[in-house]
Design a protein around this motif. Structure first.
Motif, mmCIF file in Angstrom:
data_model
loop_
_atom_site.group_PDB
_atom_site.id
_atom_site.type_symbol
_atom_site.label_atom_id
_atom_site.label_comp_id
_atom_site.label_asym_id
_atom_site.label_seq_id
_atom_site.Cartn_x
_atom_site.Cartn_y
_atom_site.Cartn_z
ATOM 1 N N UNK A 124 0.826 -1.211 0.000
ATOM 2 C CA UNK A 124 0.000 0.000 0.000
ATOM 3 C C UNK A 124 0.860 1.262 0.000
ATOM 4 N N UNK A 125 2.182 1.077 0.023
ATOM 5 C CA UNK A 125 3.121 2.198 0.055
ATOM 6 C C UNK A 125 4.281 1.884 -0.881
ATOM 7 N N UNK A 126 4.718 2.896 -1.644
ATOM 8 C CA UNK A 126 5.871 2.736 -2.528
ATOM 9 C C UNK A 126 6.897 3.810 -2.201
ATOM 10 N N UNK A 127 8.161 3.400 -2.138
ATOM 11 C CA UNK A 127 9.279 4.303 -1.873
ATOM 12 C C UNK A 127 10.182 4.353 -3.088
ATOM 13 N N UNK A 128 10.711 5.534 -3.352
ATOM 14 C CA UNK A 128 11.657 5.662 -4.464
ATOM 15 C C UNK A 128 12.536 6.884 -4.251
ATOM 16 N N UNK A 129 13.697 6.853 -4.898
ATOM 17 C CA UNK A 129 14.554 8.024 -4.934
ATOM 18 C C UNK A 129 14.095 8.945 -6.055
ATOM 19 N N UNK A 130 14.648 10.152 -6.073
ATOM 20 C CA UNK A 130 14.237 11.136 -7.079
ATOM 21 C C UNK A 130 14.462 10.633 -8.508
ATOM 22 N N UNK A 131 15.601 10.001 -8.780
ATOM 23 C CA UNK A 131 15.877 9.566 -10.148
ATOM 24 C C UNK A 131 14.867 8.534 -10.625
ATOM 25 N N UNK A 132 14.463 7.618 -9.754
ATOM 26 C CA UNK A 132 13.442 6.639 -10.119
ATOM 27 C C UNK A 132 12.119 7.339 -10.365
ATOM 28 N N UNK A 133 11.769 8.271 -9.501
ATOM 29 C CA UNK A 133 10.534 9.046 -9.673
ATOM 30 C C UNK A 133 10.554 9.796 -11.003
ATOM 31 N N UNK A 134 11.667 10.447 -11.322
ATOM 32 C CA UNK A 134 11.763 11.285 -12.509
ATOM 33 C C UNK A 134 11.661 10.487 -13.812
ATOM 34 N N UNK A 135 12.011 9.189 -13.783
ATOM 35 C CA UNK A 135 11.915 8.365 -14.987
ATOM 36 C C UNK A 135 10.491 8.351 -15.528
ATOM 37 N N UNK A 136 9.514 8.338 -14.645
ATOM 38 C CA UNK A 136 8.119 8.236 -15.068
ATOM 39 C C UNK A 136 7.493 9.529 -15.510
ATOM 40 N N UNK A 137 8.210 10.631 -15.454
ATOM 41 C CA UNK A 137 7.603 11.908 -15.819
ATOM 42 C C UNK A 137 8.527 12.788 -16.651
ATOM 43 N N UNK A 138 9.041 12.251 -17.762
ATOM 44 C CA UNK A 138 9.973 13.053 -18.556
ATOM 45 C C UNK A 138 9.350 14.332 -19.094
ATOM 46 N N UNK A 139 8.050 14.341 -19.285
ATOM 47 C CA UNK A 139 7.389 15.532 -19.806
ATOM 48 C C UNK A 139 6.464 16.179 -18.765
ATOM 49 N N UNK A 140 6.599 15.801 -17.503
ATOM 50 C CA UNK A 140 5.838 16.345 -16.385
ATOM 51 C C UNK A 140 4.341 16.048 -16.455
ATOM 52 N N UNK A 141 3.921 15.103 -17.294
ATOM 53 C CA UNK A 141 2.500 14.782 -17.401
ATOM 54 C C UNK A 141 2.079 13.671 -16.445
ATOM 55 N N UNK A 142 3.012 13.064 -15.741
ATOM 56 C CA UNK A 142 2.682 11.986 -14.808
ATOM 57 C C UNK A 142 3.355 12.259 -13.463
ATOM 58 N N UNK A 143 2.952 13.348 -12.779
ATOM 59 C CA UNK A 143 3.631 13.689 -11.534
ATOM 60 C C UNK A 143 3.252 12.800 -10.349
ATOM 61 N N UNK A 144 2.220 11.969 -10.511
ATOM 62 C CA UNK A 144 1.808 11.054 -9.442
ATOM 63 C C UNK A 144 1.675 9.659 -10.052
ATOM 64 N N UNK A 145 2.794 8.950 -10.210
ATOM 65 C CA UNK A 145 2.769 7.699 -10.976
ATOM 66 C C UNK A 145 1.958 6.565 -10.345
ATOM 67 N N UNK A 146 1.956 6.467 -9.038
ATOM 68 C CA UNK A 146 1.273 5.355 -8.364
ATOM 69 C C UNK A 146 0.130 5.905 -7.507
ATOM 70 N N UNK A 147 -0.853 6.476 -8.161
ATOM 71 C CA UNK A 147 -1.955 7.134 -7.456
ATOM 72 C C UNK A 147 -2.711 6.179 -6.543
ATOM 73 N N UNK A 148 -2.643 4.897 -6.816
ATOM 74 C CA UNK A 148 -3.353 3.905 -6.013
ATOM 75 C C UNK A 148 -2.560 3.489 -4.764
ATOM 76 N N UNK A 149 -1.344 4.021 -4.599
ATOM 77 C CA UNK A 149 -0.498 3.708 -3.448
ATOM 78 C C UNK A 149 -0.082 5.000 -2.740
ATOM 79 N N UNK A 150 0.308 4.890 -1.496
ATOM 80 C CA UNK A 150 0.952 6.006 -0.806
ATOM 81 C C UNK A 150 2.363 6.097 -1.383
ATOM 82 N N UNK A 151 2.753 7.276 -1.857
ATOM 83 C CA UNK A 151 4.021 7.448 -2.559
ATOM 84 C C UNK A 151 4.946 8.354 -1.755
ATOM 85 N N UNK A 152 6.187 7.871 -1.536
ATOM 86 C CA UNK A 152 7.181 8.669 -0.827
ATOM 87 C C UNK A 152 8.440 8.706 -1.682
ATOM 88 N N UNK A 153 8.880 9.922 -1.995
ATOM 89 C CA UNK A 153 10.078 10.135 -2.811
ATOM 90 C C UNK A 153 11.139 10.792 -1.944
#
Length: 192
Positions: free
Chosen positions: A62-91
């Protein structure tokens, strides 16, 4: 108590990404996809899972952890700023602010070990560490389970599974291993 699982794709030579951060050599199609999804449901970005009809409920985390670089992979164009909306996300980041639209993502410069220890004390499902290698090295002693999607590729260099930090050797107990015709092996380990 909740446990922390480092669930990630890795090359045969121990890299989670190539020299330039690329991970497109990992197999995204094959017989391993359905089997791994059944075991680790909910570990795809929300929009991707919804687009291809993958169910997001009933997964182990129910929770996902990631570093900034992993987070940034999913939003190269800033259109996906919340990649895992179904989970609690901590960057974890000490130098970046969350982009617009990321209000449901927690960005923190706090000590990852302290954060994980506090999360483990909370009620809920398990916690997923989805990357990267540097964060995994910092959290090495806190990881309770490894779930490695070992892909039949070699990178030769890149981002190591546990970063470059020196840490004491640790033994792991194999829980399960599943080999797929695609060549991917799901290897699962737990601390003894």
């Amino acid at each position: 108590m909740r446990s922390l699982t480092y669930y990630i794709a890795v090359s045969l030579d121990g890299y989670i990404a190539g020299p330039d951060g690329q991970f497109d050599a990992f197999l995204a199609e094959g017989d391993h996809m359905a089997g791994i999804w059944e075991r680790y449901r909910g570990t795809a970005p929300t929009q991707l899972a919804e687009a291809v009809g993958l169910p997001l409920d009933g997964g182990p985390f129910d929770t996902v952890l990631m570093g900034w670089n992993t987070y940034a992979v999913g939003m190269p164009d800033q259109h996906r700023p919340s990649p895992y909306q179904h989970l609690r996300q901590i960057v974890f980041t000490r130098t970046h602010e969350g982009p617009p639209g990321s209000e449901d993502v927690t960005f923190t410069g706090s000590d990852p070990v302290a954060v994980v220890r506090a999360l483990k004390e909370e009620d809920g499902k398990d916690i997923w560490l989805c990357g990267g290698g540097t964060l995994a090295a910092v959290l090495a002693e806190e990881i309770d389970r490894l779930a490695l999607k070992i892909n039949p590729v070699q990178f030769g260099a890149g981002i190591p599974l546990f970063g470059t930090r020196a840490y004491a050797p640790a033994a792991w107990r194999r829980v399960d291993t599943t080999a797929f015709d695609s060549g991917v092996v799901l290897a699962e380990y737990r601390r003894p």
